[in-house]
Design an enzyme around this catalytic site. Structure first.
Site, PDB file in Angstrom:
ATOM      1  N   CYS A  79      -3.703 -22.345 -16.840  1.00  0.00           N
ATOM      2  CA  CYS A  79      -4.586 -23.387 -16.301  1.00  0.00           C
ATOM      3  C   CYS A  79      -6.028 -23.151 -16.760  1.00  0.00           C
ATOM      4  O   CYS A  79      -6.335 -23.358 -17.925  1.00  0.00           O
ATOM      5  CB  CYS A  79      -4.472 -23.457 -14.779  1.00  0.00           C
ATOM      6  SG  CYS A  79      -5.080 -25.014 -14.086  1.00  0.00           S
ATOM      7  N   HIS A 167       1.331 -24.131 -13.957  1.00  0.00           N
ATOM      8  CA  HIS A 167       1.441 -22.852 -13.254  1.00  0.00           C
ATOM      9  C   HIS A 167       2.890 -22.357 -13.262  1.00  0.00           C
ATOM     10  O   HIS A 167       3.693 -22.741 -12.414  1.00  0.00           O
ATOM     11  CB  HIS A 167       0.947 -22.995 -11.816  1.00  0.00           C
ATOM     12  CG  HIS A 167      -0.533 -23.158 -11.704  1.00  0.00           C
ATOM     13  ND1 HIS A 167      -1.400 -22.089 -11.668  1.00  0.00           N
ATOM     14  CD2 HIS A 167      -1.308 -24.272 -11.653  1.00  0.00           C
ATOM     15  CE1 HIS A 167      -2.642 -22.525 -11.587  1.00  0.00           C
ATOM     16  NE2 HIS A 167      -2.616 -23.851 -11.580  1.00  0.00           N
ATOM     17  N   GLU A 169       3.928 -19.556 -12.365  1.00  0.00           N
ATOM     18  CA  GLU A 169       4.148 -18.595 -11.289  1.00  0.00           C
ATOM     19  C   GLU A 169       4.628 -19.222  -9.984  1.00  0.00           C
ATOM     20  O   GLU A 169       5.155 -18.520  -9.111  1.00  0.00           O
ATOM     21  CB  GLU A 169       2.871 -17.777 -11.029  1.00  0.00           C
ATOM     22  CG  GLU A 169       1.725 -18.531 -10.378  1.00  0.00           C
ATOM     23  CD  GLU A 169       0.852 -19.297 -11.363  1.00  0.00           C
ATOM     24  OE1 GLU A 169      -0.254 -19.712 -10.974  1.00  0.00           O
ATOM     25  OE2 GLU A 169       1.279 -19.480 -12.522  1.00  0.00           O
ATOM     26  N   SER A 221      -0.612   4.282  12.085  1.00  0.00           N
ATOM     27  CA  SER A 221      -0.655   3.157  13.023  1.00  0.00           C
ATOM     28  C   SER A 221       0.701   2.867  13.641  1.00  0.00           C
ATOM     29  O   SER A 221       0.788   2.138  14.619  1.00  0.00           O
ATOM     30  CB  SER A 221      -1.144   1.896  12.296  1.00  0.00           C
ATOM     31  OG  SER A 221      -0.158   1.430  11.393  1.00  0.00           O
ATOM     32  N   GLY A 222       1.757   3.409  13.054  1.00  0.00           N
ATOM     33  CA  GLY A 222       3.097   3.082  13.521  1.00  0.00           C
ATOM     34  C   GLY A 222       3.712   1.928  12.766  1.00  0.00           C
ATOM     35  O   GLY A 222       4.895   1.637  12.914  1.00  0.00           O
ATOM     36  N   GLY A 223       2.913   1.249  11.929  1.00  0.00           N
ATOM     37  CA  GLY A 223       3.420   0.138  11.141  1.00  0.00           C
ATOM     38  C   GLY A 223       4.090   0.608   9.860  1.00  0.00           C
ATOM     39  O   GLY A 223       4.139   1.802   9.546  1.00  0.00           O
ATOM     40  N   VAL A 224       4.603  -0.357   9.101  1.00  0.00           N
ATOM     41  CA  VAL A 224       5.341  -0.061   7.873  1.00  0.00           C
ATOM     42  C   VAL A 224       4.465   0.684   6.868  1.00  0.00           C
ATOM     43  O   VAL A 224       4.876   1.703   6.297  1.00  0.00           O
ATOM     44  CB  VAL A 224       5.858  -1.366   7.228  1.00  0.00           C
ATOM     45  CG1 VAL A 224       6.584  -1.063   5.925  1.00  0.00           C
ATOM     46  CG2 VAL A 224       6.773  -2.108   8.191  1.00  0.00           C
ATOM     47  N   ASP A 225       3.250   0.199   6.665  1.00  0.00           N
ATOM     48  CA  ASP A 225       2.407   0.741   5.601  1.00  0.00           C
ATOM     49  C   ASP A 225       2.058   2.214   5.833  1.00  0.00           C
ATOM     50  O   ASP A 225       2.241   3.055   4.957  1.00  0.00           O
ATOM     51  CB  ASP A 225       1.126  -0.089   5.468  1.00  0.00           C
ATOM     52  CG  ASP A 225       1.408  -1.561   5.257  1.00  0.00           C
ATOM     53  OD1 ASP A 225       2.464  -1.870   4.686  1.00  0.00           O
ATOM     54  OD2 ASP A 225       0.592  -2.392   5.677  1.00  0.00           O
ATOM     55  N   SER A 226       1.538   2.521   7.013  1.00  0.00           N
ATOM     56  CA  SER A 226       1.128   3.900   7.255  1.00  0.00           C
ATOM     57  C   SER A 226       2.337   4.823   7.347  1.00  0.00           C
ATOM     58  O   SER A 226       2.258   5.999   6.992  1.00  0.00           O
ATOM     59  CB  SER A 226       0.275   4.003   8.523  1.00  0.00           C
ATOM     60  OG  SER A 226       0.998   3.646   9.670  1.00  0.00           O
TER      61      SER A 226
END
Length: 507
Positions: A79, A167, A169, A221-226
């Protein structure tokens, strides 16, 4: 050596989708600002120029000297990227009579072009632009057109450079993935061997080299990432990692106790810190969302600094920052979407160096890595939760009483999703406490109490999201339970906004 595709970001809302599609092709890629092409080109196999909200003819259009890119790497302009290739080489880009947005059908001028191998004639592509290329230099070869756009695709003769004014994508472009695969695999020669297992191997080795025998504390934090970050670091440095879970008073109901219990059998060294009063004091009277994020981010750092001094010899702070946090905090066009507490909330001076093992992963990639690490499904499947916690779900100033109200309402909503087998159908859910009160009637009495908004979305990576079409019966039941059981709430609404234009969180 890590092979990679570099995506030069000119500020398009679709840039992150380009990265998602390339990574789905088992190929590593990085998004960098349009004017920050890496000085170290080791491993770079190709370059993609993104779209942009600007016109190439705007006085403030984002521009880059392509001398060191064209002819040295395969290039795909998308684009604005395609229009800039033409414009910077002496072609003409002019405003369309009417903005071209939506589906169009491809027609060939060059059937054997390698970028379009196996792309079907008359396949649907997605257009989204107000300008169009009307004239190209002599060394530009027309490859494909649509009914309205003559130069829908072109190739520059004598170099591996292409431009497409659609586009590839987005999902609406039927053979967009085929086109991108042709570019990544056949033109750039990428091995397509970037997997969760390979990421773990290279990341653990990289962490060992980066950290050596240094001691690290992790913002858990208890979340997925940490969680995934903690396990990766634990594999790399073992006993030199200490995880610190801070109760900032902005967690969900029972969150502090539940998280500590979840990690008992994972072999991680976890310390819990109660800092509720500290955060409430720092946030008192603050209503601006950006200021709240920065206060909470600084508060975490202050707590970690204090804990590091107790532990002695701590040199690094680890965080579960992921790629969308980084991207949304980039200043590409002069406007930041939001500062992330892990990115924009860091103070200019602090006593710990930062290490972020997941900084270049999207959320679904983090989950794939977590499954490869054999982390328990109940941890990997948890919904994302904002780093600043309920602080950015309480619109306006934060008080302990407002936190209590929101915790109770949020607990009813989330537990209801779990009990009705809806939790795994939703990407992220939560409740927002609104800064308004409304009139209601409870029994024979008039009430004037708080309104809350339920928010549930479906998404793949958090970069775009649609509101979740939860059953009316479920919403009615949850609304009724919140109003009956949560003192201080007499009205419940449901947010049906998508991202974009709205964000998932309200602040």
């Amino acid at each position: 050596m890590q092979e990679k595709i570099i995506i030069l970001d000119f500020g398009s809302q679709y840039t992150q989708l380009i990265a998602r599609r390339v990574r789905e092709l088992s190929t590593y890629c990085e998004i960098v600002p349009y004017n920050k092409f890496p000085e170290d080109t080791t491993g770079i196999k190709g370059v993609i120029l993104s779209g942009s909200p600007f016109s190439v003819n705007d006085p403030n259009a984002l521009q880059i000297d392509l001398t060191d890119i064209r002819g040295k790497f395969p290039v795909l302009g998308v684009c604005y990227g395609a229009q800039y290739l033409a414009h910077s080489a002496g072609g003409k880009v002019e405003a369309c009579a009417s903005r071209e947005y939506g589906r169009a059908h491809l027609d060939w001028h060059e059937e054997n072009d390698e970028l379009f191998k196996d792309v079907r004639l008359n396949s649907i592509v997605w257009m989204s632009h107000g300008d169009s290329i009307t004239q190209v230099p002599d060394n530009f070869k027309l490859v494909a057109s649509t009914t309205e756009v003559k130069f829908a695709a072109f190739k520059i003769v004598g170099e591996q450079t292409w431009g497409v004014q659609f586009h590839p994508e987005v999902y609406h472009s039927e053979d967009g993935t085929v086109l991108l695969n042709n570019f990544v695999k056949d033109i750039c020669g990428c091995a397509q061997d970037w997997t969760a297992a390979s990421y773990i191997s290279t990341t653990v080795e990289s962490l060992r080299k980066q950290l050596g025998d240094d001691k690290v504390i992790l913002a858990l934090s208890g979340g997925v990432d940490s969680t995934v970050a903690a396990v990766l670091l634990n594999k790399a440095i073992g006993k030199n990692l200490t995880c610190i879970f801070v109760d900032n008073g902005l967690l969900r109901k029972y969150e502090f106790e539940t998280v500590l219990k979840n990690y008992e059998h994972m072999g991680l060294n976890v310390i819990g810190v109660d800092a509720k009063e500290y955060f409430y004091k720092e946030l008192a009277g603050v209503t601006d969302p950006e200021q709240k994020r920065k206060i909470i981010g600084k508060g975490f750092i202050d707590i970690f600094d204090q804990e590091a001094k107790k532990l002695k010899d701590i040199k690094w702070l680890a965080q579960g920052t992921i790629y969308p946090d980084v991207i949304e905090s980039l200043n590409i066009t002069g406007m930041v979407i939001k500062s992330h507490h892990n990115v924009g909330g860091l103070p200019a001076k602090m006593n710990l160096k930062v290490v972020e093992p997941l900084r270049l992963l999207f959320k679904d990639e983090v989950r794939r890595v977590g499954r490869e690490l054999q982390i328990a499904g109940n941890l990997i499947g948890r919904h994302p939760f904002p780093g600043p916690g309920l602080g950015v779900r309480i619109l306006g100033d934060v008080t302990a009483e407002k936190v209590r109200i929101l915790q109770e309402a949020d607990h009813i909503f989330i537990q209801g999703l779990i009990d009705n087998n809806l939790y795994d159908q939703v990407w992220q859910a939560g409740v927002m406490l609104l800064p308004v009160q409304s009139v209601g009637v409870m029994g024979d009495e008039r009430t004037y109490e708080n309104a809350v908004a339920l928010r549930a979305v479906v998404s793949t990576d958090g970069m775009t999201a649609d509101w979740s079409h939860l059953p009316y019966e479920f919403l009615a039941k949850v609304s009724n339970e919140i109003i009956n059981k949560v003192r201080g709430v007499n009205r419940v609404v449901y947010d049906i906004s998508s991202k974009p234009p709205a964000t998932i969180e309200w602040e």
